[in-house]
Design an enzyme around this catalytic site. Structure first.
Site, short mmCIF file in Angstrom:
data_model
loop_
_atom_site.label_atom_id
_atom_site.label_comp_id
_atom_site.label_asym_id
_atom_site.label_seq_id
_atom_site.Cartn_x
_atom_site.Cartn_y
_atom_site.Cartn_z
N THR A 13 -2.64 -2.11 4.72
CA THR A 13 -3.90 -1.36 3.91
C THR A 13 -5.11 -2.32 4.66
O THR A 13 -6.22 -1.60 4.79
CB THR A 13 -3.94 -1.94 2.68
N SER A 58 4.35 -0.83 6.52
CA SER A 58 5.18 -2.15 6.13
C SER A 58 6.35 -1.21 5.60
O SER A 58 7.58 -2.13 5.70
CB SER A 58 4.56 -3.02 5.54
#
Length: 341
Positions: A13, A58
């Site tokens: 992010t 991820s």
């Protein structure tokens, strides 16, 4: 001479930006991240950057990428004083745990960080996380690294990587480490808890362990779980099983359950017992409901996190063929991942 820090940008992010039309978050390159943090120039250290060619969400993290990360650290180890890895928070604790086992005799800081909001957002946590992670990575005392460990830095706290887990997806305080103290805290000053930080033996050379075996099953118990489900997991084509039990490591004492576990262990499978509780430790044999497990050869996972148990087993399965050796080292503190009284 000022310190040199290598930043490894994998994704997450922290490196996202909202598309002005669709409002969907999409990855940006590291130069764009740097543009949002001009304060980096004031850190009094040289910063090198290695950006993954393909930026990774991820959720797509895997042992092959962990191997790439370990190789990058090995190749750049001598010329850098510390490493900061920008990584998505969802699987950050898995990657940090894995690298803690893969990097034996680590003598330099490897600090994972990321953010809950993109670095371009007005209220982002990314800038503080990145700036302080670099500060920790370059911190020295008497020319030695203050924190020569694989760590996670998030929301003013530094955690041992193999002791942390993500517990919150909507607060800046994304990680916790209930069974081990934080290693440092960021306030007006950086405060290091020196008695809780591990240090390598002098003169020990960094050893990289790249052979991870991910043939692992997960058996999470619940009241009413039946033989069909348990047998399917235990009979899966895996070498090891992480079993999440109740309380201090307790399970049903039904004979069918114990017999299935014993059969799997006799077939050479490693079963490690960790608790579904986030705080506390497994105590095999304390109650009748766990005595049978100890008797048949279930390994005690003590207070390991799930992330640490899984990655430690991957590491040990890659290192040893003999199930007895894997069982022994699952119960041995290797990188500060368990508390053995």
């Amino acid at each position: 001479m000022s310190s040199q820090i290598l930043i490894i940008y994998t994704g997450g992010t922290i490196g996202m930006m909202s598309d002005p039309v669709t409002k969907v978050l999409k990855p940006i390159n590291f130069e764009q991240i740097m543009d949002n943090v001009p304060e980096l120039e004031k850190l009094n250290c040289r910063i090198k950057v290695h950006s993954f060619e393909e930026i990774i969400d991820s959720s797509n993290m895997n042992p092959a990428i962990w191997s790439d990360l370990a190789g990058l650290i090995e190749a750049n180890y001598d010329e850098n004083d510390g490493f900061v890895i920008l990584h998505g928070s969802d699987t950050m604790a898995y990657t940090a745990s894995a690298l803690s086992f893969m990097l034996e005799n680590l003598g330099k800081p490897i600090i994972f960080t990321g953010s809950q909001l993109p670095i371009s957002a007005i209220r982002t946590d990314a800038k503080e996380n990145l700036m302080t992670a670099i500060e920790i990575a370059k911190a020295k005392k008497n020319d030695r690294a203050r924190v020569p460990e694989v760590c996670i830095y998030f929301d003013y706290k530094l955690f041992r990587g193999n002791r942390a887990f993500k517990y919150n997806s909507s607060k800046f305080e994304a990680f916790r480490s209930p069974n081990y103290p934080i290693l440092a805290e960021s306030g007006v000053h950086l405060k290091f808890n020196i008695n809780d930080i591990r240090h390598p033996q002098d003169g020990e050379k960094l050893i990289i362990h790249n052979n991870l075996i991910s043939d692992i099953g997960v058996l999470k118990l619940y009241p009413g779980i039946g033989p069909t489900v348990v047998e399917a997991i235990l009979n899966a084509n895996v070498r090891g099983i992480v079993m999440e039990t109740f309380g201090a490591g307790n399970t049903t004492t039904d004979s069918w359950f114990i017999e299935l576990l014993e059969k799997a262990i006799k077939a050479g499978k490693i079963i490690v017992d960790i608790s579904q509780c986030k705080v506390g430790t497994v105590e095999l044999g304390r109650y009748e409901t766990s005595k049978h497990l100890k008797d048949i050869g279930v390994s005690n996972g003590y207070d390991m996190t799930f992330e640490s148990a899984v990655t430690k087993m991957m590491y040990l399965l890659g290192k040893f063929e003999d199930p007895a050796q894997v069982r022994h080292y699952m119960e041995t503190d290797l990188r500060g991942e368990i508390t053995v009284s």
